[in-house]
Scaffold this active site. Structure first.
Site, mmCIF file in Angstrom:
data_model
loop_
_atom_site.group_PDB
_atom_site.id
_atom_site.type_symbol
_atom_site.label_atom_id
_atom_site.label_comp_id
_atom_site.label_asym_id
_atom_site.label_seq_id
_atom_site.Cartn_x
_atom_site.Cartn_y
_atom_site.Cartn_z
ATOM 1 N N HIS A 1 0.858 -1.195 0.000
ATOM 2 C CA HIS A 1 0.000 0.000 0.000
ATOM 3 C C HIS A 1 0.890 1.240 0.000
ATOM 4 C CE1 HIS A 1 -2.721 3.092 1.563
ATOM 5 N NE2 HIS A 1 -3.731 2.298 1.280
ATOM 6 N N CYS B 1 -3.780 2.587 -4.464
ATOM 7 C CA CYS B 1 -4.629 3.449 -3.634
ATOM 8 C C CYS B 1 -4.652 4.831 -4.271
ATOM 9 C CB CYS B 1 -4.105 3.520 -2.202
ATOM 10 S SG CYS B 1 -5.144 4.597 -1.191
#
Ligand code: DNO
Length: 401
Positions: free
Chosen positions: A242, A280
């Site tokens: 992430h 993301c």
């Protein structure tokens, strides 16, 4: 076929129940064994229990978010070999239960950072906000980190100094709470209720990173990947790092997943299809240096999970979370790119064909104000975002036919 519609669920104590989530049209759940202390092995029994519970509600456990990486692995303590071994055991157990997509991050000490969880755009909703000056107040005047004085423009330091002087003690506590308690406790970060104590724990952790720059943190990530990726490969697992949120250096800590070059470095560090990315859009869009449309195309074949949301950048590096179809992230292009990538995978009959996506965060609105949902994770706000994105997706798919 659309991307796999998923939803982040925080387990038994989540006020939003699996039966509610099912009504939204969700196919897969994104969750973690939040009750297991970071570093311990996730046992087959514990995983199975949650998996069965999800399946009883007609969905599947699609993604683990997160299988947290212990701080000692990130700063490279001697115990890291044992912790990496534990990590791989959890991976093997997850694979045996049919769970193959794992989201994790390599942000030292602190995960996502906001300075205000109650910012009010004009329409009466609430969004989260990052104010650069407030953040420097926290860094320079609450943590009293000496080096901070040289790391920010003089003008920002001066503004922070006068802001700090004008703050009430209640406001100071609120700022600490927002930055290191409320936003961190419910995910995988330090979990304490008392702000004073949180500051002390926090300072101790910052100390551990003394002398570790981006190069050092990269070495530690590579070491971790070298231990974990072969096990992931052998078990059909996709690891999805992430990005940093926000994508910049904070508190003098190294941060190494903030830009296109950073991500390229991670993917090349151990060049395996098991070493992938959580795209993301929200985190990446908060960096003016990131061209998301270019990045999503460039990394498409290594993206195994998507967080869809957007931010609006303001002056001074401030930003807030915009509506999902507004702001800097071009969700249309991102979604279209991922749909085309998924189509390619399906035609090639490769495993892990569908790409799970979840709407990330949401504005607090309507009945959300009467429930104390986790910051960023309200029901109605996310429901609205999910509906917008699903509608957009149908439009894109029809156009691609
Ligand atoms: C916050 C999230 C992050 C994210 C983790 C993944 O809402 O975006 O906490 O889940 O960083 O490891």
């Amino acid at each position: 076929m659309g991307l796999e519609k998923t939803w982040r669920w925080f387990g038994q104590n989540d006020k939003i129940k699996l039966s509610d989530i099912r009504q939204i049209g969700i196919e897969g759940i994104v969750t973690a064994l939040h009750h297991i202390p970071n570093g311990e092995i996730w046992s087959l029994e514990d995983i199975e229990q949650v998996r069965l519970q999800i399946e009883k509600h007609g969905m599947r456990w699609s993604v683990v978010e997160s299988l947290p990486v212990h701080e000692k692995i990130k700063y490279g303590a001697p115990e890291r070999d044992l912790l990496i071994e534990n990590y791989t055991k959890s991976l093997t157990n997850l694979a045996r239960c049919g769970i193959h997509t794992i989201c994790y991050n390599f942000m030292p000490v602190i995960d996502w950072i906001r300075t205000d969880l109650h910012y009010k755009p004009e329409n009466g909703t609430e969004a989260s906000y990052f104010d650069f000056v407030e953040f420097v107040v926290f860094d320079r005047y609450i943590l009293r980190r000496e080096a901070a004085a040289n790391e920010y423009p003089q003008e920002i330091i001066e503004k922070a100094e006068s802001r700090f002087a004008s703050m009430t003690s209640k406001e100071r506590v609120q700022l600490i709470n927002t930055i290191i308690v409320e936003t961190q406790g419910f995910i995988d970060g330090i979990s304490v209720d008392d702000p004073e104590q949180a500051v002390e724990i926090f300072k101790g952790l910052l100390e551990e990173y003394k002398g570790i720059d981006n190069g050092g943190l990269r070495e530690n990530l590579k070491y971790f990947l070298e231990g974990v990726i072969p096990v992931a490969e052998a078990n059909g697992i996709k690891m999805c790092i992430h990005p940093d949120d926000p994508p910049m250096k904070v508190l003098g800590l190294p941060r190494i997943v903030s830009s296109q070059d950073d991500i390229q470095w991670v993917l090349d560090a151990v060049d395996s299809t098991a070493n992938g990315l959580t795209f993301c859009a929200g985190s990446l869009s908060a960096g003016a240096h990131n061209n998301l449309n270019k990045m999503v195309k460039l990394f498409a074949n290594r993206i195994y999970f998507a967080h869809l949301r957007s931010t609006r950048l303001l002056e001074n590096g401030n930003f807030y979370e915009a509506g999902h179809l507004e702001g800097r992230a071009d969700i249309y292009t991102i979604l279209k790119t991922l749909l085309l990538e998924q189509k390619k995978r399906m035609e090639a009959e490769s495993p892990n064909q569908r790409i799970p996506m979840r709407v990330d965060h949401g504005h607090k609105m309507l009945h959300d104000f009467t429930f104390n949902y986790h910051p960023g994770y309200p029901l109605i706000g996310r429901l609205k975002a999910m509906s917008e994105i699903c509608g957009l997706e149908v439009g894109i798919e029809r156009n691609l036919e």
